[in-house]
Design an enzyme around this catalytic site. Structure first.
Site, PDB file in Angstrom:
ATOM      1  CG  HIS A  68     -21.712 -87.074  19.204  1.00  0.00           C
ATOM      2  ND1 HIS A  68     -22.513 -88.056  18.665  1.00  0.00           N
ATOM      3  CD2 HIS A  68     -20.665 -86.951  18.349  1.00  0.00           C
ATOM      4  CE1 HIS A  68     -21.976 -88.513  17.554  1.00  0.00           C
ATOM      5  NE2 HIS A  68     -20.849 -87.850  17.324  1.00  0.00           N
ATOM      6  CG  HIS A  70     -19.994 -84.738  13.905  1.00  0.00           C
ATOM      7  ND1 HIS A  70     -20.187 -85.594  12.832  1.00  0.00           N
ATOM      8  CD2 HIS A  70     -19.799 -85.539  14.985  1.00  0.00           C
ATOM      9  CE1 HIS A  70     -20.116 -86.838  13.243  1.00  0.00           C
ATOM     10  NE2 HIS A  70     -19.891 -86.841  14.541  1.00  0.00           N
ATOM     11  CG  ASP A  81     -20.213 -90.768  15.282  1.00  0.00           C
ATOM     12  OD1 ASP A  81     -19.665 -90.672  16.394  1.00  0.00           O
ATOM     13  OD2 ASP A  81     -20.297 -89.817  14.477  1.00  0.00           O
ATOM     14  CB  CYS A 134      -4.179-101.650  18.685  1.00  0.00           C
ATOM     15  SG  CYS A 134      -3.697-101.105  20.332  1.00  0.00           S
ATOM     16  CG  HIS A 202       0.632-101.251  18.419  1.00  0.00           C
ATOM     17  ND1 HIS A 202      -0.629-100.835  18.060  1.00  0.00           N
ATOM     18  CD2 HIS A 202       1.169-101.821  17.294  1.00  0.00           C
ATOM     19  CE1 HIS A 202      -0.844-101.110  16.783  1.00  0.00           C
ATOM     20  NE2 HIS A 202       0.227-101.715  16.294  1.00  0.00           N
ATOM     21  CG  HIS A 214      -0.677-103.379  13.153  1.00  0.00           C
ATOM     22  ND1 HIS A 214       0.278-102.457  13.521  1.00  0.00           N
ATOM     23  CD2 HIS A 214      -0.598-103.436  11.798  1.00  0.00           C
ATOM     24  CE1 HIS A 214       0.909-101.996  12.456  1.00  0.00           C
ATOM     25  NE2 HIS A 214       0.391-102.568  11.391  1.00  0.00           N
TER      26      HIS A 214
END
Length: 242
Positions: A68, A70, A81, A134, A202, A214
């Protein structure tokens, strides 16, 4: 990689700029090929490689690397990554793409990482939906603290705004049940909250002593006091009972 493969990667990365390109290096009939894939991510700073295109590449030959780019960012691998590289079990190649002073798009750097046992810390990890979010944090906590591997459910970007009730629909399949009336919250319980969305979107792990772990969208993962805003937006608390 062969020069022809590198040239194909550079061409793809430049052509789709400012979006990230993504693709696969595959050995087909003894020859190395770069297979371009669609990036189905909604933004310009991430990529989602479609599962059907990955499967098609596997059928054509042996996948040896994931690629990929950037755009306008360092070619150094991000935390996401590194985590995704570990999950894939394959080397990752990253093309750094920038516009030079003449406005020409150029690949200024190519970097490569390989699986090395990297694991993101539970606190202070960056956010990348589907890779470090999360639910990933809940899964990682259970793997590290309880030795439990929770299933990883497919989730697309902004699923909560599309009305997909993924947490509520899937928590029983993952081995959780809702706390019964009168049961007290305990360490390891998972708190499901509804934060500025039409559905529960969430999750947090209750750590005890009034603290929760969290990872809020766009922020670093953290330990916070479970009360006030978070308590008000809690919809259900779950206990793991496979």
């Amino acid at each position: 990689m062969k020069q022809t493969t590198l040239d194909a990667i550079r061409d793809h990365a430049i052509r789709v700029y400012p979006r990230e390109c993504c693709g696969l290096v595959v050995i087909v009939l003894g020859r190395e090929r770069y297979i371009e894939c669609r990036n189905t991510a909604s933004g310009t700073d991430s990529f989602i490689l479609p599962a059907d295109e990955y499967a098609a590449a596997e059928e054509s030959g042996a996948i040896t690397a994931i690629v990929h780019s950037h755009p306008d960012a360092s070619g150094e691998p991000s935390e996401a990554d590194r985590v995704a590289c570990e999950a894939s079990g394959l080397p990752w190649h990253i093309a750094e793409v920038r516009c030079n002073d003449s406005g020409e798009r150029v690949v200024t750097r190519m970097t490569m990482i390989e699986p090395s046992g990297y694991a993101a810390p539970l606190v202070g990890r960056s956010f990348a939906h589907g890779v470090l979010d999360c639910y990933t944090l809940v899964r990682d906590w259970y793997r590290i603290e309880r030795g439990v591997t929770l299933p990883n459910f497919q989730r697309t970007g902004n699923w909560w705004n599309a009305g997909e009730d993924l947490y509520v629909e899937n928590y029983a399949r993952a081995g959780f049940r809702a706390l019964r009336e009168g049961e007290e919250i305990a360490p390891g319980d998972v708190i499901l909250m509804q934060v500025r969305a039409p559905v529960v979107n969430h999750a947090a792990v209750y750590l005890g002593d009034g603290l929760m772990l969290h990872h809020l969208y766009g922020r670093l993962s953290s330990r916070d006091v479970y009360g006030g805003y978070w308590l008000e937006h809690t919809r259900v608390v779950l206990r793991f009972e496979p």
